[in-house]
Design a protein around this motif. Structure first.
Motif, PDB file in Angstrom:
ATOM      1  N   ASP A 102       0.864  -1.280   0.163  1.00 31.67           N
ATOM      2  CA  ASP A 102      -0.115  -0.026  -0.173  1.00 31.67           C
ATOM      3  C   ASP A 102       0.779   1.332   0.030  1.00 31.67           C
ATOM      4  O   ASP A 102       1.906   1.176   0.702  1.00 31.67           O
ATOM      5  CB  ASP A 102      -0.856   0.107   1.299  1.00 31.67           C
ATOM      6  CG  ASP A 102      -1.927  -0.988   1.333  1.00 31.67           C
ATOM      7  OD1 ASP A 102      -2.409  -1.561   0.143  1.00 31.67           O
ATOM      8  OD2 ASP A 102      -2.019  -1.687   2.405  1.00 31.67           O
ATOM      9  N   VAL A 103       0.529   2.325  -0.741  1.00 31.90           N
ATOM     10  CA  VAL A 103       1.204   3.339  -0.969  1.00 31.90           C
ATOM     11  C   VAL A 103       0.293   4.645  -0.930  1.00 31.90           C
ATOM     12  O   VAL A 103      -0.698   4.732  -1.610  1.00 31.90           O
ATOM     13  CB  VAL A 103       2.203   3.647  -2.052  1.00 31.90           C
ATOM     14  CG1 VAL A 103       2.755   5.011  -2.094  1.00 31.90           C
ATOM     15  CG2 VAL A 103       3.122   2.378  -2.300  1.00 31.90           C
ATOM     16  N   GLN A 104       0.418   5.321   0.180  1.00 32.24           N
ATOM     17  CA  GLN A 104      -0.203   6.568   0.607  1.00 32.24           C
ATOM     18  C   GLN A 104       0.502   7.862  -0.253  1.00 32.24           C
ATOM     19  O   GLN A 104       1.651   8.148  -0.027  1.00 32.24           O
ATOM     20  CB  GLN A 104      -0.545   6.936   1.680  1.00 32.24           C
ATOM     21  CG  GLN A 104      -1.469   8.115   2.012  1.00 32.24           C
ATOM     22  CD  GLN A 104      -1.708   8.451   3.631  1.00 32.24           C
ATOM     23  OE1 GLN A 104      -1.216   7.624   4.508  1.00 32.24           O
ATOM     24  NE2 GLN A 104      -2.307   9.331   3.906  1.00 32.24           N
ATOM     25  N   LEU A 120      -1.348  17.000   3.534  1.00 35.29           N
ATOM     26  CA  LEU A 120       0.004  16.707   2.815  1.00 35.29           C
ATOM     27  C   LEU A 120      -0.301  16.479   1.205  1.00 35.29           C
ATOM     28  O   LEU A 120      -0.825  15.144   1.021  1.00 35.29           O
ATOM     29  CB  LEU A 120       1.050  15.859   3.280  1.00 35.29           C
ATOM     30  CG  LEU A 120       1.386  16.442   4.683  1.00 35.29           C
ATOM     31  CD1 LEU A 120       2.453  15.263   5.286  1.00 35.29           C
ATOM     32  CD2 LEU A 120       2.411  17.767   4.463  1.00 35.29           C
ATOM     33  N   ARG A 121      -0.162  17.275   0.366  1.00 35.57           N
ATOM     34  CA  ARG A 121      -0.551  16.929  -1.113  1.00 35.57           C
ATOM     35  C   ARG A 121       0.623  16.088  -1.747  1.00 35.57           C
ATOM     36  O   ARG A 121       0.044  15.192  -2.509  1.00 35.57           O
ATOM     37  CB  ARG A 121      -0.811  18.213  -2.045  1.00 35.57           C
ATOM     38  CG  ARG A 121      -1.790  19.116  -1.454  1.00 35.57           C
ATOM     39  CD  ARG A 121      -2.905  19.111  -2.285  1.00 35.57           C
ATOM     40  NE  ARG A 121      -4.088  19.841  -1.783  1.00 35.57           N
ATOM     41  CZ  ARG A 121      -4.994  19.634  -1.741  1.00 35.57           C
ATOM     42  NH1 ARG A 121      -5.646  18.503  -2.039  1.00 35.57           N
ATOM     43  NH2 ARG A 121      -6.017  20.654  -1.173  1.00 35.57           N
ATOM     44  N   GLN A 122       1.692  16.083  -1.485  1.00 35.63           N
ATOM     45  CA  GLN A 122       2.435  15.320  -1.948  1.00 35.63           C
ATOM     46  C   GLN A 122       3.456  14.537  -0.961  1.00 35.63           C
ATOM     47  O   GLN A 122       4.460  15.083  -0.394  1.00 35.63           O
ATOM     48  CB  GLN A 122       3.755  16.121  -2.968  1.00 35.63           C
ATOM     49  CG  GLN A 122       2.924  16.714  -4.014  1.00 35.63           C
ATOM     50  CD  GLN A 122       3.813  17.357  -4.951  1.00 35.63           C
ATOM     51  OE1 GLN A 122       5.211  17.843  -4.495  1.00 35.63           O
ATOM     52  NE2 GLN A 122       3.453  17.934  -6.102  1.00 35.63           N
ATOM     53  N   GLN A 123       3.017  13.349  -0.789  1.00 35.30           N
ATOM     54  CA  GLN A 123       3.816  12.485   0.263  1.00 35.30           C
ATOM     55  C   GLN A 123       3.930  11.149  -0.389  1.00 35.30           C
ATOM     56  O   GLN A 123       3.012  10.681  -0.828  1.00 35.30           O
ATOM     57  CB  GLN A 123       3.427  12.511   1.655  1.00 35.30           C
ATOM     58  CG  GLN A 123       1.763  11.925   1.692  1.00 35.30           C
ATOM     59  CD  GLN A 123       1.320  11.730   3.097  1.00 35.30           C
ATOM     60  OE1 GLN A 123       1.968  12.076   4.130  1.00 35.30           O
ATOM     61  NE2 GLN A 123       0.086  11.258   3.042  1.00 35.30           N
ATOM     62  N   ILE A 124       4.740  10.477   0.030  1.00 29.61           N
ATOM     63  CA  ILE A 124       4.769   8.932   0.024  1.00 29.61           C
ATOM     64  C   ILE A 124       5.111   8.259   0.964  1.00 29.61           C
ATOM     65  O   ILE A 124       6.210   8.455   1.822  1.00 29.61           O
ATOM     66  CB  ILE A 124       5.976   8.629  -1.395  1.00 29.61           C
ATOM     67  CG1 ILE A 124       5.657   9.351  -2.639  1.00 29.61           C
ATOM     68  CG2 ILE A 124       6.052   7.316  -1.511  1.00 29.61           C
ATOM     69  CD1 ILE A 124       6.845   9.194  -3.668  1.00 29.61           C
TER      70      ILE A 124
END
Length: 150
Positions: free
Chosen positions: A83-85, A91-95
């Protein structure tokens, strides 16, 4: 009745128990058993009695040892998911990756499942540790220990 101290009798019984259980565990042959007890310095008559005792009871001792062994769960199957959020409201850009593992085990003909979740770096570290442990099992020292445990 024997005019011997309690400690002497207790040590004798413990020694005899150890001799019979280890010999039965390793399933040693008649000749190997005779060689093992010959070193102890007993009389020939006593050596014959111990040999007969071993031969008569080794199967029963092995069955009792088998019943006393812990029943550990065994591997049946494994399911995994990555799973990758990628973003959230704040937070618009997070991995944020996560590995979810479902491990199915058999224990006494019952199936159980354990769900584990971790991040990829911890999983890689776990894999490295397990590979290192497998590598150590191939050393002569570990092989000797495992051989003596059987």
């Amino acid at each position: 009745k024997l005019n011997i101290g309690v400690d002497t009798v207790q040590h004798g019984v413990e020694g005899l128990t150890y001799l019979l259980t280890e010999s039965s565990k390793l399933m040693i042959s008649e000749i190997d058993f005779q060689d093992s007890i010959h070193v102890l310095g007993f009389s020939d008559e006593l050596n014959k009695l111990l040999l007969q005792l071993y031969l008569d009871n080794r199967k029963e001792i092995r069955s009792v040892l088998g019943e006393l062994a812990p029943k550990l769960p065994s591997y049946h199957s494994l399911e995994w998911r990555l799973d990758v959020q990628l973003a959230s409201r704040s937070l618009r850009q997070q991995i944020k990756p996560a590995v979810t593992i479902k491990l199915h085990l058999n224990q006494n003909e019952d199936q159980t499942a354990q769900v584990l979740q971790t991040d990829p770096s911890t999983l890689l570290h776990l894999i490295q540790q397990l590979e290192q442990a497998l590598g150590e099992m191939k050393t002569n020292h570990c092989r000797r220990i495992v051989r003596n445990m059987k």
